[in-house]
Design an enzyme around this catalytic site. Structure first.
Site, short mmCIF file in Angstrom:
data_model
loop_
_atom_site.label_atom_id
_atom_site.label_comp_id
_atom_site.label_asym_id
_atom_site.label_seq_id
_atom_site.Cartn_x
_atom_site.Cartn_y
_atom_site.Cartn_z
CD GLU A 152 -3.11 -1.09 0.25
OE1 GLU A 152 -3.34 0.05 -0.50
OE2 GLU A 152 -3.61 -2.06 0.11
NE ARG A 172 -17.72 -3.86 2.34
CZ ARG A 172 -17.66 -5.07 3.00
NH1 ARG A 172 -18.98 -5.52 2.94
NH2 ARG A 172 -16.74 -5.86 3.13
CG HIS A 204 -4.61 -4.93 1.76
ND1 HIS A 204 -4.76 -3.84 1.73
CD2 HIS A 204 -5.42 -5.71 2.77
CE1 HIS A 204 -5.75 -3.34 2.64
NE2 HIS A 204 -6.04 -4.62 3.34
N1 PCA Z 1 -8.62 -6.93 6.11
C1 PCA Z 1 -9.41 -5.88 6.64
C2 PCA Z 1 -9.29 -5.57 8.08
C3 PCA Z 1 -8.46 -6.72 8.54
C4 PCA Z 1 -7.87 -7.51 7.36
O1 PCA Z 1 -7.07 -8.49 7.20
C5 PCA Z 1 -9.24 -4.59 5.91
O2 PCA Z 1 -8.74 -4.56 4.71
O3 PCA Z 1 -9.50 -3.38 6.42
#
Ligand code: PCA
Length: 192
Positions: A80, A90, A165
């Site tokens: 990110e 959400r 992510h």
């Molecule tokens: N993904 C969520 C919160 C915890 C996770 O693993 C997110 O993208 O905010």
């Protein structure tokens, strides 16, 4: 003393049985290229997740902090680039809280750039044959909340920090997620 990095994943949320981020993080070796890798699983809770990371970082005094989470619907590992000063959930978090359109830090900067070498990470992932892309948004849920709060504090401490992510395990097996995170960590050593 050996250098160390704190790497976090998240517990499951939203009715899922596992969270791909913790599945990848828990598979990381305890030692990587001579660095100690501290691993922790965070609660999916606004504020509470960042408190946990920052408490651990205060105790362990790592040389870098890398937080990870799962991104439903993505098929690539995505370092990110920027955290935004916004919570807009959400669905409720695991403590039942659902902030809507609220600043994380009232009066704080609108955005904070990652302190990680995100371009090098994406390039290393691709060179190793893993799906990778840079992401301009970690969303406005708990991942972005942790990203914003930890980057802000780690800047004060003078250590690199950021967020990556990973796709759900149905899109990328956890072993591949772990291999990808290890590659990302290898890009960090040059920065510390
Ligand atoms: N993904 C969520 C919160 C915890 C996770 O693993 C997110 O993208 O905010």
């Amino acid at each position: 003393m050996a250098k160390s990095v704190l790497v976090t994943g998240f517990e499951p949320f939203g009715g899922e049985a596992v969270n791909a981020s913790w599945e990848a993080v828990r598979r990381l070796p305890e030692q990587l290229d001579g660095w100690t890798v501290h691993r922790a699983c965070l609660p999916v809770v606004f504020g509470g997740a960042a408190e946990t990371v920052l408490r651990l970082a205060g105790e362990l005094r790592p040389d870098a902090v890398v937080c990870t989470g799962v991104a439903g619907g993505r098929s690539a590992i995505t370092p990110e680039m920027i955290a935004v000063n916004l919570c807009d959930a959400r669905i409720p978090d695991n403590a039942g809280t659902q902030p809507r359109w609220q600043p994380i830090a009232p009066g704080g900067p609108d955005g904070l750039f990652s302190g990680l070498p995100v371009r090098e990470m994406a390039a290393a992932l691709r060179a190793a044959g893993l799906p990778a892309a840079l992401s301009w948004s970690a969303g406005s849920y708990v991942c972005n909340d942790v990203f914003y709060r930890t980057v802000r504090r780690c800047r004060e401490w003078g250590i690199p920090c950021g967020f990556i992510h990973v796709p759900p395990v149905t899109a990328l097996p956890a072993e591949e997620g772990a291999r990808g995170l290890a590659l990302c960590l290898s890009c960090l050593w040059a920065e510390c």
